[in-house]
Motif scaffolding. Structure first.
Motif, PDB file in Angstrom:
ATOM      1  N   ILE A 490       0.870  -1.183   0.000  1.00  0.00           N
ATOM      2  CA  ILE A 490       0.000   0.000   0.000  1.00  0.00           C
ATOM      3  C   ILE A 490       0.901   1.226   0.000  1.00  0.00           C
ATOM      4  CG2 ILE A 490      -1.760   1.289   1.282  1.00  0.00           C
ATOM      5  CD1 ILE A 490      -2.524  -1.447   2.579  1.00  0.00           C
ATOM      6  N   THR A 491       0.735   2.085  -0.997  1.00  0.00           N
ATOM      7  CA  THR A 491       1.550   3.291  -1.099  1.00  0.00           C
ATOM      8  C   THR A 491       0.646   4.514  -1.109  1.00  0.00           C
ATOM      9  OG1 THR A 491       3.193   2.074  -2.393  1.00  0.00           O
ATOM     10  CG2 THR A 491       3.338   4.479  -2.417  1.00  0.00           C
ATOM     11  N   LEU A 492       0.898   5.437  -0.176  1.00  0.00           N
ATOM     12  CA  LEU A 492       0.087   6.640  -0.045  1.00  0.00           C
ATOM     13  C   LEU A 492       0.988   7.860  -0.168  1.00  0.00           C
ATOM     14  CD1 LEU A 492      -1.977   5.545   3.094  1.00  0.00           C
ATOM     15  CD2 LEU A 492      -2.684   5.362   0.697  1.00  0.00           C
ATOM     16  N   LYS A 493       0.549   8.814  -0.987  1.00  0.00           N
ATOM     17  CA  LYS A 493       1.302  10.060  -1.123  1.00  0.00           C
ATOM     18  C   LYS A 493       0.339  11.237  -1.099  1.00  0.00           C
ATOM     19  CE  LYS A 493       4.620  12.639  -3.924  1.00  0.00           C
ATOM     20  NZ  LYS A 493       5.462  12.675  -5.134  1.00  0.00           N
ATOM     21  N   SER A 494       0.435  12.047  -0.052  1.00  0.00           N
ATOM     22  CA  SER A 494      -0.332  13.288   0.070  1.00  0.00           C
ATOM     23  C   SER A 494      -1.833  13.056  -0.079  1.00  0.00           C
ATOM     24  CB  SER A 494       0.147  14.307  -0.970  1.00  0.00           C
ATOM     25  OG  SER A 494       1.526  14.556  -0.823  1.00  0.00           O
ATOM     26  N   VAL A 495      -2.332  12.038   0.595  1.00  0.00           N
ATOM     27  CA  VAL A 495      -3.767  11.728   0.582  1.00  0.00           C
ATOM     28  C   VAL A 495      -4.394  12.272   1.865  1.00  0.00           C
ATOM     29  CG1 VAL A 495      -5.504   9.903   0.511  1.00  0.00           C
ATOM     30  CG2 VAL A 495      -3.333   9.630  -0.747  1.00  0.00           C
ATOM     31  N   ASP A 496      -5.531  12.919   1.740  1.00  0.00           N
ATOM     32  CA  ASP A 496      -6.277  13.407   2.900  1.00  0.00           C
ATOM     33  C   ASP A 496      -7.147  12.255   3.413  1.00  0.00           C
ATOM     34  OD1 ASP A 496      -7.608  14.821   4.831  1.00  0.00           O
ATOM     35  OD2 ASP A 496      -8.858  15.965   3.430  1.00  0.00           O
ATOM     36  N   ILE A 497      -6.729  11.627   4.523  1.00  0.00           N
ATOM     37  CA  ILE A 497      -7.452  10.476   5.064  1.00  0.00           C
ATOM     38  C   ILE A 497      -8.335  10.922   6.217  1.00  0.00           C
ATOM     39  CG2 ILE A 497      -7.235   8.227   6.168  1.00  0.00           C
ATOM     40  CD1 ILE A 497      -4.542   7.905   4.799  1.00  0.00           C
ATOM     41  N   VAL A 498      -9.628  10.626   6.100  1.00  0.00           N
ATOM     42  CA  VAL A 498     -10.593  10.971   7.145  1.00  0.00           C
ATOM     43  C   VAL A 498     -11.208   9.674   7.649  1.00  0.00           C
ATOM     44  CG1 VAL A 498     -12.698  12.220   7.710  1.00  0.00           C
ATOM     45  CG2 VAL A 498     -11.087  13.187   6.043  1.00  0.00           C
ATOM     46  N   ASN A 499     -10.970   9.354   8.922  1.00  0.00           N
ATOM     47  CA  ASN A 499     -11.512   8.133   9.517  1.00  0.00           C
ATOM     48  C   ASN A 499     -12.606   8.514  10.508  1.00  0.00           C
ATOM     49  OD1 ASN A 499     -12.043   5.664  10.643  1.00  0.00           O
ATOM     50  ND2 ASN A 499      -9.920   5.184  11.164  1.00  0.00           N
ATOM     51  N   GLU A 500     -13.861   8.227  10.150  1.00  0.00           N
ATOM     52  CA  GLU A 500     -14.990   8.599  10.990  1.00  0.00           C
ATOM     53  C   GLU A 500     -15.443   7.480  11.919  1.00  0.00           C
ATOM     54  OE1 GLU A 500     -18.100  10.060   8.488  1.00  0.00           O
ATOM     55  OE2 GLU A 500     -16.896  11.715   7.676  1.00  0.00           O
ATOM     56  N   ASP A 501     -14.806   6.312  11.837  1.00  0.00           N
ATOM     57  CA  ASP A 501     -15.199   5.197  12.689  1.00  0.00           C
ATOM     58  C   ASP A 501     -14.672   5.410  14.110  1.00  0.00           C
ATOM     59  OD1 ASP A 501     -16.291   2.275  12.611  1.00  0.00           O
ATOM     60  OD2 ASP A 501     -14.401   2.142  13.711  1.00  0.00           O
ATOM     61  N   ASP A 502     -15.489   5.062  15.116  1.00  0.00           N
ATOM     62  CA  ASP A 502     -15.123   5.302  16.509  1.00  0.00           C
ATOM     63  C   ASP A 502     -13.873   4.540  16.938  1.00  0.00           C
ATOM     64  OD1 ASP A 502     -17.253   7.004  16.803  1.00  0.00           O
ATOM     65  OD2 ASP A 502     -18.591   5.491  17.667  1.00  0.00           O
ATOM     66  N   GLU A 503     -13.614   3.371  16.352  1.00  0.00           N
ATOM     67  CA  GLU A 503     -12.453   2.578  16.755  1.00  0.00           C
ATOM     68  C   GLU A 503     -11.148   3.131  16.197  1.00  0.00           C
ATOM     69  OE1 GLU A 503     -12.983  -1.534  15.916  1.00  0.00           O
ATOM     70  OE2 GLU A 503     -14.703  -1.749  17.267  1.00  0.00           O
ATOM     71  N   ASP A 504     -11.228   3.961  15.183  1.00  0.00           N
ATOM     72  CA  ASP A 504     -10.071   4.672  14.643  1.00  0.00           C
ATOM     73  C   ASP A 504      -8.928   3.719  14.279  1.00  0.00           C
ATOM     74  OD1 ASP A 504      -8.666   6.928  13.807  1.00  0.00           O
ATOM     75  OD2 ASP A 504      -7.764   7.260  15.778  1.00  0.00           O
ATOM     76  N   VAL A 505      -9.232   2.680  13.503  1.00  0.00           N
ATOM     77  CA  VAL A 505      -8.205   1.735  13.049  1.00  0.00           C
ATOM     78  C   VAL A 505      -7.727   2.147  11.663  1.00  0.00           C
ATOM     79  CG1 VAL A 505      -7.689  -0.653  12.437  1.00  0.00           C
ATOM     80  CG2 VAL A 505      -9.141  -0.149  14.425  1.00  0.00           C
TER      81      VAL A 505
END
Length: 616
Positions: A490-505
């Motif tokens: 998995i390769t990520l470059k300058s991605v805006d990641i928004v995690n709305e799940d309460d467990e925040d995994v």
């Protein structure tokens, strides 16, 4: 369950064994090579202008209560609609050959209670029938010679009451009633191979991963209109309300242009893999080596097993094999499907799909908006919006190489994207949103990006690849990334990641509803902000590499799946690599087995990093 038998040559059996051994030795090297190449490619590229031509397979998992119906195997879009996409009927498995050799199990391995290879011995008869041993004499060899089976070397025939098992239909019932290894894919495939997350059953792969199910030559195609030579069409209407009859088939090796056409397809099919692999009952089907250009079309499918626009490349479902050149170039068009097993744009058999500025909406189970299946191909999408609303229906299901740029991808019930096996998805400046609130097939987790191997035969085993540059990734439910039963980079470059799940995994790497391979992942972050929990099962492996990036979170192996079952209580092998410009801020005690970098770049924040059980 029932079993079939395949009659394979000695050379074929030996080749399969040698290939399996070689694959095991190369697994680690392949993963490292892919990770390094992907990292360099992403780092050197321009984020805003990056486009590609790869493709993925739709995976859709089936609900737990329906998982027994599912077919082995994402686009899960799968058999019964499991997490891989496929339609409801199971494919047939295995075909007879006439090559003298060994009788082996259809799944390539002896199972408990099965006669097995060693019990059958050499059986060099090419007529496909079991010889008659009742008179105590060996039958004559095909060349007229009798082998010397004197004394103890004489084989003992299997106890099938003097009759050869029927190989024309379903496998004969075995004494253990068992099924070969595998598991349902998340898309809903059946058998121990498992349903794919997309809920489709997926094909039941033959020994060594050889394709099972129907072949294209066995499919009887029919259409309201069939184009068999070069043609230009403007503002024509095509309609079919009959099962297994497409509205339009393009079957030629010449160029066809369809401008401003309207297509309406109804009439559900129970053709199963014929619909998923070869395009039976599709609203529009292109095949035969044609280049079909579609502009300004309005295509509606209101039936099961009726994909919107289907590109079949003609390789017979042989994963990794070249197609016959069939290409669909579609732009500025609208595709709407409502039935199960009905993807928006569908590519199989080595086909080539180029889509620009489409509006695609799907509502059925195992109906990814961008869908691929056995035989793979190449998919390139630029612009437009692609939305799925059904169970086991990610926005993208990949059993191919898929590249999507400057597009909006939305899944309102299933994973956002699903990659099965040795395939890839690349997203450039895309906005991906998923709200995976319901599990499908064998899946026991909820997630936004799922990477796995169903062992259904619909995708080769190897390193899976997910690359995302720019854009946004919004995960409303479950883990942002989930890797199981495969090697993934998995390769990520300058991605805006928004995690709305309460467990925040952020990512989980662990066992799920499939087996047959390990759980291994490499997560490479370049110019990236990461946050959340990193979960690595006690039998799993993760490498976390940060380059000019920051990670705020913890690493552990305490994992509970969405069904409430404990999966792991301790972390497996975890390597953390920080360059001089990267930092890690702890949010809880963390457990790793390897560290590279400057420990001063770790802000413990009152917590402790344990390296092989010792505080750093």
């Amino acid at each position: 369950m029932r079993r079939r038998y395949m009659y394979l040559g000695i050379g074929t059996a030996l080749a399969l064994s040698l290939s399996a051994c070689a694959s095991d030795k190369q697994s680690t090297a392949d993963t490292s090579a892919v990770a390094e190449k992907t990292r360099e490619d992403v780092k050197d590229s321009e984020t805003a202008d990056k486009t590609g031509d790869s493709e993925q397979k739709d995976t859709e998992a089936e609900e737990e209560e329906t998982s027994e119906k599912g077919k082995t195997g994402r686009d899960g879009t799968q058999g019964e609609d499991g997490k891989k996409e496929k339609s409801s009927s199971d494919s047939e498995q295995g075909q007879d050959t006439e090559e003298p050799g060994l009788y082996i199990m259809g799944d390539g391995a002896s199972q408990p209670g099965d006669p097995g290879i060693g019990d059958k011995g050499n059986m060099p008869w090419s007529n496909g029938e079991m010889p008659d041993f009742s008179d105590g004499e060996m039958p004559e060899m095909p060349d007229g010679q009798m082998p010397d089976f004197s004394g103890e070397d004489r084989p003992t025939p299997p106890d099938w009451n003097g009759e050869m098992p029927d190989m024309s239909g379903e496998r004969p019932e075995m004494s253990d009633g068992g099924m070969g290894p595998g598991g349902q894919r998340p898309d809903g495939g059946s058998g121990q191979r498992g349903q794919r997350p997309d809920g489709s059953q997926g094909g039941q792969g033959g020994p060594g991963g050889m394709p099972g199910g129907n072949s294209a030559s066995s499919v009887s195609y029919s259409a309201t209109e069939e184009i068999t030579s070069a043609k230009e069409v403007f503002k024509q209407n095509y309609t079919s309300d009959t099962a297994d009859v497409s509205a339009l088939i393009v079957n030629t090796d010449e160029a066809v242009t369809l401008d401003s056409i309207t297509v309406n397809k109804s009439g559900s099919s129970d053709g199963g893999d014929s619909c998923n692999f070869y395009g039976l009952n599709a609203a529009v089907l292109a095949m035969g080596g044609s280049t079909t250009t579609i502009t300004g079309a309005d295509i509606t499918s209101d039936a099961d097993g009726a994909n919107g626009v289907f590109c079949y490349g003609g390789n017979g479902g042989s994963n990794g094999a070249a197609g016959d050149g069939t290409k669909v170039i579609i732009s500025d068009s609208t595709i709407t499907t409502t039935g199960n097993g009905s993807g928006g744009i569908m590519t199989t058999g080595g086909g080539i799909m180029e889509a620009n500025n489409l509006t695609v909406n799907t509502s059925g189970r195992s109906s990814a908006a961008i869908r691929t299946d056995r035989g793979g191909g190449t998919v390139s999408v630029t612009g437009g919006s692609y939305t799925s609303n059904g169970l086991g229906s990610p926005a993208i299901y990949s059993t191919a190489d898929i590249t999507v740029s400057d597009a909006t991808l939305t899944s309102n019930l299933s994973e956002g994207v699903c990659i099965e096996g040795k395939n890839a998805i690349t997203l450039n400046n895309c906005d991906l949103t998923a709200d995976n609130t319901q599990r499908n097939g064998n899946a026991t987790f909820l997630d936004t990006v799922m990477i796995y191997q169903s062992m259904s035969g619909d995708a080769d085993s190897g390193t899976s690849s997910f690359t995302m540059s720019g854009g946004s990734l919004t995960s409303k439910s479950g883990h942002v990334f989930h890797v199981t039963n495969t090697n993934a980079v998995i390769t990520l470059k300058s991605v805006d990641i928004v995690n709305e799940d309460d467990e925040d995994v952020l990512i989980s790497v662990c066992d799920d509803g499939w087996s047959g391979a390990g759980n291994t992942a490499t997560l490479i972050a370049i110019d990236q902000e990461l946050s959340g929990s990193v979960l690595v099962g006690d039998n799993s492996t993760l490498t976390l590499r940060l380059e000019n990036s920051a990670f705020t979170g913890s690493i552990s192996g305490n994992i509970t799946n969405a069904a409430g079952d404990t999966v792991s209580t301790s972390a497996g092998n975890v390597s953390v690599i920080l360059d001089d410009n990267s930092t890690w801020i702890l949010t809880a005690d963390s457990y790793i087995t390897s560290f590279e970098g400057n420990a001063d770049n770790i802000d413990t924040n009152g917590y402790t990093v344990y390296l092989n059980g010792e505080a750093m």
